[in-house]
Design a protein around this motif. Structure first.
Motif, PDB file in Angstrom:
ATOM      1  N   SER A 120       0.832  -1.211   0.000  1.00  0.00           N
ATOM      2  CA  SER A 120       0.000   0.000   0.000  1.00  0.00           C
ATOM      3  C   SER A 120       0.865   1.258   0.000  1.00  0.00           C
ATOM      4  N   GLU A 121       1.920   1.238   0.792  1.00  0.00           N
ATOM      5  CA  GLU A 121       2.814   2.394   0.854  1.00  0.00           C
ATOM      6  C   GLU A 121       3.531   2.600  -0.473  1.00  0.00           C
ATOM      7  N   ALA A 122       3.927   1.502  -1.122  1.00  0.00           N
ATOM      8  CA  ALA A 122       4.606   1.604  -2.417  1.00  0.00           C
ATOM      9  C   ALA A 122       3.690   2.249  -3.457  1.00  0.00           C
ATOM     10  N   LEU A 123       2.424   1.831  -3.484  1.00  0.00           N
ATOM     11  CA  LEU A 123       1.464   2.423  -4.418  1.00  0.00           C
ATOM     12  C   LEU A 123       1.232   3.898  -4.110  1.00  0.00           C
ATOM     13  N   GLU A 124       1.195   4.231  -2.836  1.00  0.00           N
ATOM     14  CA  GLU A 124       1.009   5.627  -2.450  1.00  0.00           C
ATOM     15  C   GLU A 124       2.185   6.481  -2.889  1.00  0.00           C
ATOM     16  N   ARG A 125       3.395   5.956  -2.754  1.00  0.00           N
ATOM     17  CA  ARG A 125       4.589   6.734  -3.099  1.00  0.00           C
ATOM     18  C   ARG A 125       4.667   7.050  -4.587  1.00  0.00           C
ATOM     19  N   VAL A 126       4.070   6.200  -5.415  1.00  0.00           N
ATOM     20  CA  VAL A 126       4.097   6.471  -6.865  1.00  0.00           C
ATOM     21  C   VAL A 126       2.782   7.086  -7.353  1.00  0.00           C
ATOM     22  N   GLY A 127       1.899   7.437  -6.417  1.00  0.00           N
ATOM     23  CA  GLY A 127       0.671   8.130  -6.780  1.00  0.00           C
ATOM     24  C   GLY A 127      -0.367   7.265  -7.458  1.00  0.00           C
ATOM     25  N   LEU A 128      -0.442   5.983  -7.092  1.00  0.00           N
ATOM     26  CA  LEU A 128      -1.382   5.070  -7.729  1.00  0.00           C
ATOM     27  C   LEU A 128      -2.417   4.511  -6.748  1.00  0.00           C
ATOM     28  N   LEU A 148       5.689  -0.532 -12.034  1.00  0.00           N
ATOM     29  CA  LEU A 148       6.925  -1.313 -11.915  1.00  0.00           C
ATOM     30  C   LEU A 148       7.867  -0.717 -10.877  1.00  0.00           C
ATOM     31  N   ILE A 149       7.858   0.604 -10.749  1.00  0.00           N
ATOM     32  CA  ILE A 149       8.657   1.235  -9.695  1.00  0.00           C
ATOM     33  C   ILE A 149       8.059   0.916  -8.329  1.00  0.00           C
ATOM     34  N   LEU A 153       9.800  -0.811  -5.125  1.00  0.00           N
ATOM     35  CA  LEU A 153       9.727  -0.299  -3.757  1.00  0.00           C
ATOM     36  C   LEU A 153       9.218  -1.372  -2.804  1.00  0.00           C
ATOM     37  N   ALA A 154       8.284  -2.200  -3.269  1.00  0.00           N
ATOM     38  CA  ALA A 154       7.782  -3.299  -2.438  1.00  0.00           C
ATOM     39  C   ALA A 154       8.875  -4.323  -2.162  1.00  0.00           C
ATOM     40  N   GLN A 155       9.851  -4.413  -3.061  1.00  0.00           N
ATOM     41  CA  GLN A 155      11.012  -5.279  -2.812  1.00  0.00           C
ATOM     42  C   GLN A 155      11.899  -4.717  -1.710  1.00  0.00           C
ATOM     43  N   GLN A 156      11.684  -3.454  -1.373  1.00  0.00           N
ATOM     44  CA  GLN A 156      12.529  -2.741  -0.406  1.00  0.00           C
ATOM     45  C   GLN A 156      13.988  -2.769  -0.855  1.00  0.00           C
ATOM     46  N   ALA A 157      14.167  -2.692  -2.176  1.00  0.00           N
ATOM     47  CA  ALA A 157      15.514  -2.712  -2.740  1.00  0.00           C
ATOM     48  C   ALA A 157      16.233  -1.403  -2.441  1.00  0.00           C
ATOM     49  N   GLU A 158      17.540  -1.506  -2.282  1.00  0.00           N
ATOM     50  CA  GLU A 158      18.355  -0.322  -2.025  1.00  0.00           C
ATOM     51  C   GLU A 158      18.967   0.236  -3.298  1.00  0.00           C
ATOM     52  N   ILE A 159      18.886  -0.533  -4.381  1.00  0.00           N
ATOM     53  CA  ILE A 159      19.338  -0.076  -5.695  1.00  0.00           C
ATOM     54  C   ILE A 159      18.242  -0.384  -6.709  1.00  0.00           C
ATOM     55  N   ILE A 160      17.920   0.600  -7.553  1.00  0.00           N
ATOM     56  CA  ILE A 160      17.013   0.374  -8.668  1.00  0.00           C
ATOM     57  C   ILE A 160      17.780   0.556  -9.971  1.00  0.00           C
ATOM     58  N   VAL A 181      11.516   9.091  -9.569  1.00  0.00           N
ATOM     59  CA  VAL A 181      12.689   8.278  -9.231  1.00  0.00           C
ATOM     60  C   VAL A 181      13.699   9.095  -8.437  1.00  0.00           C
ATOM     61  N   LYS A 182      13.913  10.340  -8.844  1.00  0.00           N
ATOM     62  CA  LYS A 182      14.882  11.195  -8.153  1.00  0.00           C
ATOM     63  C   LYS A 182      14.486  11.407  -6.689  1.00  0.00           C
ATOM     64  N   LYS A 183      13.196  11.545  -6.432  1.00  0.00           N
ATOM     65  CA  LYS A 183      12.723  11.823  -5.071  1.00  0.00           C
ATOM     66  C   LYS A 183      12.720  10.589  -4.173  1.00  0.00           C
ATOM     67  N   LEU A 184      12.986   9.407  -4.724  1.00  0.00           N
ATOM     68  CA  LEU A 184      13.035   8.201  -3.898  1.00  0.00           C
ATOM     69  C   LEU A 184      14.236   8.217  -2.946  1.00  0.00           C
ATOM     70  N   ASN A 185      15.264   8.977  -3.320  1.00  0.00           N
ATOM     71  CA  ASN A 185      16.468   9.099  -2.487  1.00  0.00           C
ATOM     72  C   ASN A 185      17.127   7.749  -2.203  1.00  0.00           C
ATOM     73  N   ILE A 186      17.164   6.891  -3.237  1.00  0.00           N
ATOM     74  CA  ILE A 186      17.924   5.657  -3.130  1.00  0.00           C
ATOM     75  C   ILE A 186      18.891   5.597  -4.313  1.00  0.00           C
ATOM     76  N   THR A 187      19.741   4.595  -4.322  1.00  0.00           N
ATOM     77  CA  THR A 187      20.726   4.462  -5.397  1.00  0.00           C
ATOM     78  C   THR A 187      20.023   4.049  -6.685  1.00  0.00           C
ATOM     79  N   VAL A 188      20.313   4.784  -7.762  1.00  0.00           N
ATOM     80  CA  VAL A 188      19.689   4.515  -9.058  1.00  0.00           C
ATOM     81  C   VAL A 188      20.769   4.422 -10.130  1.00  0.00           C
TER      82      VAL A 188
END
Length: 255
Positions: A120-128, A148-149, A153-160, A181-188
């Motif tokens: 649910s949080e992952a869907l919220e973060r991408v506005g869906l 897909l993003i 996020l649901a994978q709780q991955a540290e790199i995308i 993607v930029k606002k996720l603040n994780i490694t991309v």
């Protein structure tokens, strides 16, 4: 989460695709891989994400060699968003995002309330929010990429890892996706073909030509008239944009 590729080589049918590639991805950075079509960008990402094995060289994720990690462990640390997703069967948006929880599940293990909160949080973060029951194949290209993003996020991955994520998107959806993607603040790590998009969003660039890394640096250092001419074979005008404060490229003619 640091990703290091050292002296990577890969060939197909004795044809060299990438040769002696070394790339270092620092934690929390947005790294762009740019270069002409067919230069080896996608192959590099496929090796980084274990879709392909290198003929030579190594990939390290923090202090672990990637080929020594269980695949589930790799998926807990790193997620891949491809430019195209082909599905044999249509799934709902929620079902697609739930797939991001599979790396954490044992055989026949049930979903938990924590899993549901993460999805649910992952869907919220991408506005869906509100898209849960929509069929994935009915969505626009930009909406599919956001789903897909959310799965990543649901994978709780540290790199995308993103393979040309803005392909087939209009400019509005390109900007929406890159801002997200930029606002996720994780490694991309992203292979990009649009140099202005790379300039606006990337902290650091690697330039690939004929399967080799020919230069690297900040967008300001890499995206100059002379370097673009040398790698891409086009004449340009490059200015520092007064609003973005990033190099902005106007294409003039090919050489």
């Amino acid at each position: 989460m640091k990703l290091i590729m050292e002296d990577i080589c890969h060939s197909i049918m004795e044809t060299s695709i990438v040769e002696d590639i070394s790339i270092q991805i620092e934690t929390g950075k947005f790294i762009g891989i740019i270069g002409p079509n067919g230069s080896g960008k996608s192959t590099i990402l496929k090796i980084a994400s274990r879709i392909l094995n290198p003929d030579k060289g190594s990939v390290q994720l923090d202090n672990y060699y990637l080929d020594q990690l269980p695949f589930k462990k790799t998926a807990q640390k790193m997620a891949v968003v491809s430019q195209e997703t082909s599905l044999t069967f249509d799934f709902s948006v929620q079902e697609i995002v739930w797939m991001g929880r599979y790396p954490y599940k044992k055989l026949f293990q049930s979903d938990t309330a924590e899993d549901e909160n993460i999805v649910s949080e992952a869907l919220e973060r991408v506005g869906l929010n509100g898209y849960e029951n929509r069929n994935f194949m009915s969505l626009s290209g930009g909406e599919k990429q956001r789903v897909l993003i959310a799965r990543a996020l649901a994978q709780q991955a540290e790199i995308i890892i993103l393979d040309e994520p803005t392909n087939h998107l209009d400019i509005r959806h390109q900007l929406q996706l890159m801002e997200l993607v930029k606002k996720l603040n994780i490694t991309v790590v992203a292979a990009l073909h649009d140099l202005n998009i790379a300039s606006m969003y990337c902290d650091y660039l690697y330039v690939i030509q004929d399967g080799r890394s020919v230069m690297s640096g900040t967008p300001e250092n890499v995206l100059t008239k002379g370097k673009i001419r040398k790698v891409f074979g086009v004449e340009t005008e490059v200015i520092m944009h007064p609003v973005t404060k990033k190099p902005h490229i106007t294409y003039l003619t090919h050489i």
